[in-house]
Write a protein that holds these residues in place. Structure first.
Motif, PDB file in Angstrom:
ATOM      1  N   GLU A 242      33.755  51.410  41.229  1.00 49.47           N
ATOM      2  CA  GLU A 242      34.563  50.369  41.877  1.00 49.47           C
ATOM      3  C   GLU A 242      35.264  50.930  43.112  1.00 49.47           C
ATOM      4  O   GLU A 242      35.350  50.268  44.140  1.00 49.47           O
ATOM      5  CB  GLU A 242      35.602  49.827  40.893  1.00 49.47           C
ATOM      6  CG  GLU A 242      36.423  48.675  41.480  1.00 49.47           C
ATOM      7  CD  GLU A 242      37.437  48.129  40.488  1.00 49.47           C
ATOM      8  OE1 GLU A 242      38.282  47.320  40.918  1.00 49.47           O
ATOM      9  OE2 GLU A 242      37.400  48.520  39.304  1.00 49.47           O
ATOM     10  N   ARG A 243      35.708  52.172  42.992  1.00 49.38           N
ATOM     11  CA  ARG A 243      36.335  52.833  44.133  1.00 49.38           C
ATOM     12  C   ARG A 243      35.330  52.999  45.276  1.00 49.38           C
ATOM     13  O   ARG A 243      35.651  52.817  46.447  1.00 49.38           O
ATOM     14  CB  ARG A 243      36.853  54.198  43.673  1.00 49.38           C
ATOM     15  CG  ARG A 243      37.700  54.936  44.689  1.00 49.38           C
ATOM     16  CD  ARG A 243      38.314  56.166  44.017  1.00 49.38           C
ATOM     17  NE  ARG A 243      39.167  56.908  44.907  1.00 49.38           N
ATOM     18  CZ  ARG A 243      39.946  57.923  44.534  1.00 49.38           C
ATOM     19  NH1 ARG A 243      39.971  58.287  43.260  1.00 49.38           N
ATOM     20  NH2 ARG A 243      40.696  58.557  45.405  1.00 49.38           N
TER      21      ARG A 243
ATOM     22  N   LYS B 223      34.675  49.907  47.441  1.00 45.20           N
ATOM     23  CA  LYS B 223      35.691  49.704  48.483  1.00 45.20           C
ATOM     24  C   LYS B 223      35.325  50.513  49.733  1.00 45.20           C
ATOM     25  O   LYS B 223      35.419  50.030  50.857  1.00 45.20           O
ATOM     26  CB  LYS B 223      37.077  50.126  47.986  1.00 45.20           C
ATOM     27  CG  LYS B 223      37.551  49.398  46.725  1.00 45.20           C
ATOM     28  CD  LYS B 223      37.857  47.942  47.005  1.00 45.20           C
ATOM     29  CE  LYS B 223      38.469  47.264  45.784  1.00 45.20           C
ATOM     30  NZ  LYS B 223      38.702  45.816  45.998  1.00 45.20           N
TER      31      LYS B 223
ATOM     32  N   ALA C 106      43.252  54.184  48.086  1.00 46.86           N
ATOM     33  CA  ALA C 106      43.202  54.456  46.655  1.00 46.86           C
ATOM     34  C   ALA C 106      44.480  55.122  46.160  1.00 46.86           C
ATOM     35  O   ALA C 106      44.935  54.876  45.037  1.00 46.86           O
ATOM     36  CB  ALA C 106      41.996  55.339  46.332  1.00 46.86           C
TER      37      ALA C 106
ATOM     38  N   SER D  72      41.122  46.842  50.432  1.00 46.46           N
ATOM     39  CA  SER D  72      42.295  47.354  49.726  1.00 46.46           C
ATOM     40  C   SER D  72      42.356  46.838  48.290  1.00 46.46           C
ATOM     41  O   SER D  72      42.146  45.649  48.035  1.00 46.46           O
ATOM     42  CB  SER D  72      43.573  46.954  50.462  1.00 46.46           C
ATOM     43  OG  SER D  72      44.706  47.321  49.707  1.00 46.46           O
ATOM     44  N   PRO D  73      42.672  47.721  47.341  1.00 44.91           N
ATOM     45  CA  PRO D  73      42.839  47.275  45.946  1.00 44.91           C
ATOM     46  C   PRO D  73      44.214  46.668  45.693  1.00 44.91           C
ATOM     47  O   PRO D  73      44.484  46.195  44.580  1.00 44.91           O
ATOM     48  CB  PRO D  73      42.674  48.581  45.155  1.00 44.91           C
ATOM     49  CG  PRO D  73      43.157  49.649  46.096  1.00 44.91           C
ATOM     50  CD  PRO D  73      42.803  49.184  47.483  1.00 44.91           C
ATOM     51  N   ASP D  74      45.075  46.652  46.714  1.00 48.71           N
ATOM     52  CA  ASP D  74      46.460  46.205  46.548  1.00 48.71           C
ATOM     53  C   ASP D  74      46.711  44.947  47.368  1.00 48.71           C
ATOM     54  O   ASP D  74      46.484  44.934  48.575  1.00 48.71           O
ATOM     55  CB  ASP D  74      47.410  47.328  46.988  1.00 48.71           C
ATOM     56  CG  ASP D  74      48.859  46.992  46.691  1.00 48.71           C
ATOM     57  OD1 ASP D  74      49.501  46.394  47.584  1.00 48.71           O
ATOM     58  OD2 ASP D  74      49.336  47.301  45.585  1.00 48.71           O
TER      59      ASP D  74
ATOM     60  N   THR E 175      46.897  44.154  51.527  1.00 37.96           N
ATOM     61  CA  THR E 175      46.049  43.103  52.096  1.00 37.96           C
ATOM     62  C   THR E 175      46.873  42.116  52.911  1.00 37.96           C
ATOM     63  O   THR E 175      46.509  41.744  54.037  1.00 37.96           O
ATOM     64  CB  THR E 175      45.302  42.360  50.970  1.00 37.96           C
ATOM     65  OG1 THR E 175      44.465  43.284  50.276  1.00 37.96           O
ATOM     66  CG2 THR E 175      44.448  41.238  51.537  1.00 37.96           C
TER      67      THR E 175
END
Length: 906
Positions: free
Chosen positions: A737-738, A741, A758, A880-882, A886
Motif C-alpha cells: 500500500e505504501r 502511493k 509516510a 498522501s495517506p493523511d 491532502t
C-alpha cells in the motif's frame, strides 16, 4: 517510382493549401498501410503534416488520436492549430495544469501526461488508434528522456506510433529498435532543408560567405572562401603589428578608422548592417540571460528602431491583449515599460527568465513580422515555432554550468536551423560574428558535419520500478528494460567494442614483439615517456583553466572608477572601468582606455588576473559614445599619474615548479634507451603501442559498464524499496500500500517525497507552510554551493525542513550502500518566496525574497518554480495517506495559483 495515394491520403491532401513533399507522401502512405513511422527531417521541413494525417486517420475510423509534445508551450500551440482546423468540440488539451475537453477524439498533451495515463491504465486509452510523438529526439534529454521510452514500450501494440524527430545520423538504428518493440515501422529520412541555408562570417563590418560559392553548387559547400581566409589571416597579422590596411571590400565595406577590429562590432551596428542587407528578421543567440537583456539594452540606448508608427500601434494592441489580466503593480516590478518600448521598436529578448506571457507575446509578434530582432538563449531552438530569415551566433563557446565548452556540430545545426521561413524566404542565412580565436575552418567543420547520433538517457527510477512491478511483475519488468533503446544501444555497442578489443590485442602483440617483448627496456622507457606526456597535458590544461578562472574572478571584483592595465594587444595600457559586469560566467566590464577607446573587455584580454591600480572619481552619468566625453576622461586618466606595469606579462607556468614533472623529465633523460641510435624509429612504434593500450583499456571499461547495466540498477532499486517497505520480499515481489502511493509521485525526488508523507513529516502544516516545505524538494538554485541550513518564517516550517533533510540524509546513505545515484539534496532557496506568495504578499516582495546574491528572482523563474510546486502538491493530494495533508495541499494550490501564476497557467 510514383505510388498512388490511398483514399484517405487523397481526401486529406484536398484540404491542404500545398502539395506534399516526397518524404511527407512516403510517411503518409506508410501510415495508411497500417505501419508506424519514424520521420527524421530538418526544422521547418513540415514533419507535423504527417502527425496531422494520423489525426485524420483516427477521426475517419471513429477512433482517438493523442498528440504529445515535450513542453506545454508546444501543446498550447498545437491545440490552437487543431481547434482552428477541426473545431473545439473535437479537440482536447491535457498539460498537467490544464484539462480541456479531455474526452475529445483528438487530445493534445505533454508526454508525461500520457506516461501517467499508461501507468494508471486510464479508461481514456480505450479507442486509441494513433499516437503522435512530436520532437521524439527528446528521449536523449538526460533529465526527461526516459519518459519517451516508457511511452513507446508501454503503448498497446495495436496503436500506430508516429514519431517525429529532428535529423539524427542514427535514424536507421532508432528505427530498427522501434521495429523490434512496436512491429512494422517505416523509417523516413529527409536531410534536405526546405529553404536553402547560406553560411556567413561577419568580420568587422564585412559580411563574407563562409564557403567558396564558385566551387559548390549551392550554399552548403566544403571549401572555405579564399577571400575570407585571406582577410582573417591579414587581420590577425595586423593585430600583432598594431596596424591595419584592408585589402578589397566586402558587403559591408572596410573597417572603420583604419584600425584592426578583433571583436565583433556593437550589436546595434550588427542589426543595422543586417537590415541594410535585407537579412531581417533575425534571431541572435546569446548564451546567457543577462547577455540577452544587455544586448537589448544596448540597442535601446543606441536609438535603434525597426518599426513604422503603424506597426508600433499594432504591437501596442497585441501587448495590451496579452497583459490585460496582470495587475498593474506586478507589471511595474517585471520591467514592463522597458520591455514594451523595445517591442514597439521591433526589438526583444527571449529567455526562460522572462514571464511566460512576455515570451508568448514576443513569439506572436515575431511570427507576425512585427518584431525584427530577437536576442535569445539556445532554449528558443528547442521546438518553439519561431523561424527567422537570419540566425546570428555571437560566439561558438557557451557555458554549460561547469565550464566553457565549444558548440557541437549538432548544437550549431539546431541553432542555425531556425534560419529560413518556409513559404516566405527563398533562402536562410547563418551569420557567425568573427573575433580573435575564431577560425573559418572551425566554423566550416561545424556547418558541414552531419553526424548527430541519438543516444538514450533511459534509466529506471523508483516510481518507474513501482509501476512496472505493479503492472507486470518483476520478470516481465526486467524483460521490458532489456527491450529499451538504452539496452539496445548498449548491446550493439558491446558487440563492436569486443571486436575492437580483439583487433587491438592482435596489433598490440605484433608491436610488442617489434619493441623486444614485454621485458624490453624500451617498453619501460615508453611507459615513462607516456607518463611524462600525460603530466604535461594535465598541467597545461590546469594552467589554462586556472588562468581563465583567475581572470574571470578578478573582472567580477572590479568597481566603477577602478583604474586597471590592459597588458597586451592594440588596447594595451591604462583603462578606467565605466560599467561593471558581475556575470560569473563571462564578465565583460565597459572600460575607457587612455587612447580614448571605449568598449567591453573580457577574460581573453588578461593572461594574468587584473587588479585595481588606483581609482578615479567619475561623473554620475558617463556617455561614452560622445567623442568629447571620451577625450576628457582619457585626459583625466593620463593625469592620475598611475603608470601601467610592463606589457606582455604571462602567468607563471604551472609546470615550472611541479616536482612530479621534474622527476619524470630527469628519469627520461637518464634512461639508457634515451641514447639508443634507433630511438626515433622505436619511439614511433612505441607511440602506436601506447595509443592502442589506452584505446583497449577504454573499450574494456565501456564493456564492463554497459553489460546488463539497466538490469543491475533495477535490481538494486528493488532491493532498496523492499528494505523500506514499498515492495514485499522475494520470491513473490508485490507492491505494498505504501508502494502504491509512491507510484503516484513523479517528482525527481519521488522516494524522498513518499518517505516524508509516510513518516508524517509534513502533517500539521498550513497551506502556505506546506507549499514552502514542498518547494525544497523541487527548487534548484542556479548558483552552485552548499545548501543553506533549514530556515523559514515559522517554527513549523523550520522543523519540517529539518526533518525532511534528516530523511534525505538517511536515504542518501542507503543509496550509496546500494550503489544507486543519490537523490538531490533539498534546496531551501524558494521557501520564503512561495510562503509569502501563498499568503498573498506583493510580487515585488516575493521576488526579492527569492533572490540570490542581491539579485531578485526573475519573473519567468518564479512562475516556473511556482508551477512545479503546484504539480507536486497535486500529486501529494492524491498520494498522501493523511486527509489533513491532502486538504492543505488542495488549499495551497489555490493560494499559489493567482496573479501572474494564474495568468501564465491559462
Amino acid at each position: 517510382m510514383v505510388v498512388e495515394a490511398g483514399p484517405q491520403l487523397t481526401k486529406f491532401v484536398e484540404g491542404l493549401p500545398f502539395p506534399l513533399d516526397p518524404f511527407q507522401q512516403r510517411a503518409c502512405l506508410a501510415l495508411e498501410d497500417g505501419h508506424g513511422v519514424l520521420v527524421c527531417a530538418p526544422t521547418g521541413a513540415g514533419k507535423t503534416v504527417i502527425g496531422e494525417f494520423a489525426v485524420h486517420l483516427a477521426l475517419m475510423s471513429g477512433n482517438k488520436c493523442f498528440y504529445t509534445t515535450p513542453i506545454k508551450a508546444l501543446s498550447n500551440q498545437k491545440y490552437a492549430e487543431l481547434v482552428a482546423r477541426y473545431g473545439k468540440g473535437y479537440v482536447g488539451l491535457l498539460t498537467g495544469d490544464q484539462s480541456i475537453n479531455s474526452d475529445a477524439p483528438i487530445v493534445i498533451m505533454t508526454t508525461e501526461v500520457l506516461r501517467n495515463m499508461l501507468y494508471a491504465e486510464s479508461p481514456a486509452l480505450r479507442g486509441l488508434s494513433h499516437v503522435v510523438m512530436d520532437e521524439v529526439h527528446y528521449l536523449a534529454d538526460r533529465f526527461r528522456g526516459a519518459v519517451w521510452e516508457e511511452v513507446i514500450l508501454h503503448l498497446s501494440e495495436d496503436v500506430r506510433l508516429v514519431s517525429l524527430s529532428a535529423t539524427v545520423s542514427n535514424a536507421e538504428e532508432f528505427g530498427a529498435w522501434m521495429e523490434t518493440v512496436r512491429g512494422n515501422t517505416t523509417v523516413v529520412v529527409d536531410e534536405k532543408r526546405p529553404v536553402p541555408l547560406w553560411q556567413h562570417i561577419l568580420v568587422g563590418h564585412r559580411l563574407f560567405d563562409l564557403f567558396d560559392v564558385k566551387t559548390s553548387d549551392g550554399p552548403q559547400g566544403t571549401i572555405v572562401d579564399k577571400d575570407l581566409a585571406r582577410h582573417v589571416k591579414e587581420r590577425v597579422a595586423a593585430e600583432r603589428m598594431g596596424s591595419w590596411e584592408p585589402r578589397g571590400r566586402g558587403r559591408g565595406g572596410p573597417s572603420r578608422g583604419g584600425r584592426p577590429e578583433t571583436r565583433p562590432i556593437p550589436r546595434p551596428e550588427v542589426i543595422r548592417l543586417l537590415d541594410s542587407e535585407a537579412l531581417l528578421p533575425a534571431i541572435t543567440f546569446v548564451f546567457s540571460r543577462a547577455g540577452c537583456d544587455a544586448a537589448l539594452g544596448q540597442c535601446l540606448r543606441s536609438g535603434l528602431r525597426l518599426t513604422t508608427p503603424e506597426q508600433a500601434s499594432e504591437i501596442s494592441g497585441i501587448i495590451d491583449r496579452h497583459t490585460a489580466d496582470i495587475p498593474r503593480g506586478d507589471l511595474e516590478v517585471l520591467g514592463y515599460w522597458e520591455w514594451r518600448e523595445a517591442l514597439e521598436r521591433g526589438l526583444a529578448a527571449h529567455h526562460a527568465g522572462m514571464l511566460p506571457v512576455f515570451r508568448h507575446t514576443v513569439e506572436e509578434l515575431f511570427v507576425k513580422g512585427l518584431v525584427k530582432a530577437v536576442f535569445a538563449t539556445e532554449t528558443l531552438a528547442l521546438g518553439i515555432n519561431m523561424p527567422a530569415r537570419t540566425v546570428v551566433l555571437e560566439r561558438l563557446v557557451k557555458y554549460n554550468g561547469e565550464t566553457h565548452a565549444s558548440l557541437s556540430a549538432g548544437e550549431y545545426t539546431q541553432l542555425t536551423g531556425r534560419a529560413g521561413r518556409r513559404g516566405i524566404d527563398v533562402e536562410g542565412h547563418a551569420v557567425v560574428l568573427w573575433q580573435t580565436g575564431v577560425e573559418p575552418t572551425e566554423v566550416a567543420g561545424l556547418a558541414s558535419t552531419r553526424t548527430f547520433p541519438l543516444r538514450s538517457s533511459f534509466r529506471p527510477s523508483y516510481n518507474m520500478a513501482i509501476n512496472l512491478v505493479d503492472r507486470m511483475g518483476v520478470p516481465a519488468s526486467r524483460q521490458l528494460l532489456e527491450r529499451s533503446f538504452a539496452q539496445y544501444q548498449a548491446d550493439a555497442s558491446v558487440v563492436s567494442l569486443v571486436r575492437g578489443i580483439e583487433r587491438n590485442e592482435k596489433s598490440h602483440r605484433d608491436l610488442l614483439e617489434k619493441l623486444g617483448g614485454e621485458d624490453s627496456p624500451f617498453v619501460e622507457y615508453t611507459m615513462l615517456k607516456a607518463r611524462l606526456k600525460a603530466r604535461e597535458r594535465t598541467l597545461e590544461q590546469q594552467g589554462r583553466t586556472d588562468r581563465r578562472n583567475d581572470a574571470v574572478e578578478s573582472l567580477v571584483t572590479l568597481r566603477r572608477g577602478d583604474v586597471i592595465s590592459i597588458p597586451s594587444g592594440r588596447r594595451s595600457g591604462l583603462a578606467v572601468v565605466l560599467e561593471i559586469d558581475t556575470d560569473s560566467a563571462d564578465p565583460r566590464p565597459l572600460v575607457l582606455t587612455e587612447d580614448k577607446w571605449a568598449g567591453r573587455v573580457s577574460s581573453a584580454d588578461f593572461p594574468t588576473p587584473v587588479s585595481s591600480l588606483g581609482h578615479m572619481r567619475l561623473p554620475r552619468h558617463v556617455d561614452h559614445r560622445t567623442a568629447r566625453t571620451r577625450r576628457d576622461l582619457a585626459s583625466a586618466l593620463r593625469g592620475t599619474g598611475i603608470v601601467a606595469p610592463g606589457r606582455g606579462r604571462r602567468h607563471q607556468s604551472t609546470a615550472a615548479d611541479d616536482r612530479e614533472l621534474g622527476a619524470l623529465r630527469r628519469a627520461v633523460r637518464s634512461h639508457p634507451c634515451h641514447s639508443w641510435p634507433d630511438r626515433d624509429h622505436l619511439a614511433r612504434l612505441a607511440d602506436k603501442y601506447s595509443r592502442l593500450e589506452r584505446d583497449t583499456e577504454s573499450m574494456r571499461q565501456k564493456v564492463a559498464s554497459t553489460t546488463n547495466s539497466l538490469a543491475r540498477t533495477f535490481d538494486r532499486i528493488l532491493s532498496l524499496l523492499s528494505e523500506r517497505g514499498y515492495l514485499t520480499d522475494e520470491p513473490d515481489v508485490e507492491v505494498t500500500e505504501r508502494g502504491s502511493k509512491l507510484g503516484r509521485i513523479y517528482s525527481e525526488s519521488d522516494l524522498l517525497v513518499a518517505e516524508c508523507l509516510a513518516a508524517g513529516v509534513w502533517k500539521g502544516l498550513g497551506p502556505a507552510e506546506l507549499a514552502a516545505v514542498v518547494s525544497s524538494v523541487v527548487y534548484e538554485s542556479r548558483q552552485d554551493g552548499e545548501s543553506a541550513p533549514p530556515h523559514g518564517p515559522t517554527g513549523a516550517i523550520r522543523h519540517a525542513l529539518a526533518r525532511t533533510v534528516h530523511l534525505w540524509s538517511e536515504l542518501r546513505s542507503d543509496e550509496i550502500r546500494h550503489k544507486l545515484p543519490p537523490t538531490r539534496e533539498p534546496d531551501h532557496g524558494f521557501v520564503i518566496a512561495v510562503y509569502k506568495w501563498a499568503r498573498k504578499e506583493s510580487l515585488e516582495n516575493v521576488l526579492m525574497a527569492a533572490g540570490q546574491q542581491g539579485r531578485a528572482l526573475s519573473g519567468g523563474d518564479f512562475v516556473r518554480w511556482c508551477r512545479q510546486v503546484i504539480d507536486l502538491l497535486d500529486q501529494i493530494r492524491s498520494a498522501s495517506p493523511d486527509d489533513e495533508v491532502t486538504g492543505a495541499a488542495t488549499k495551497a494550490i489555490s493560494a499559489i495559483r493567482r496573479g501572474v501564476v494564474a495568468v501564465d497557467a491559462a
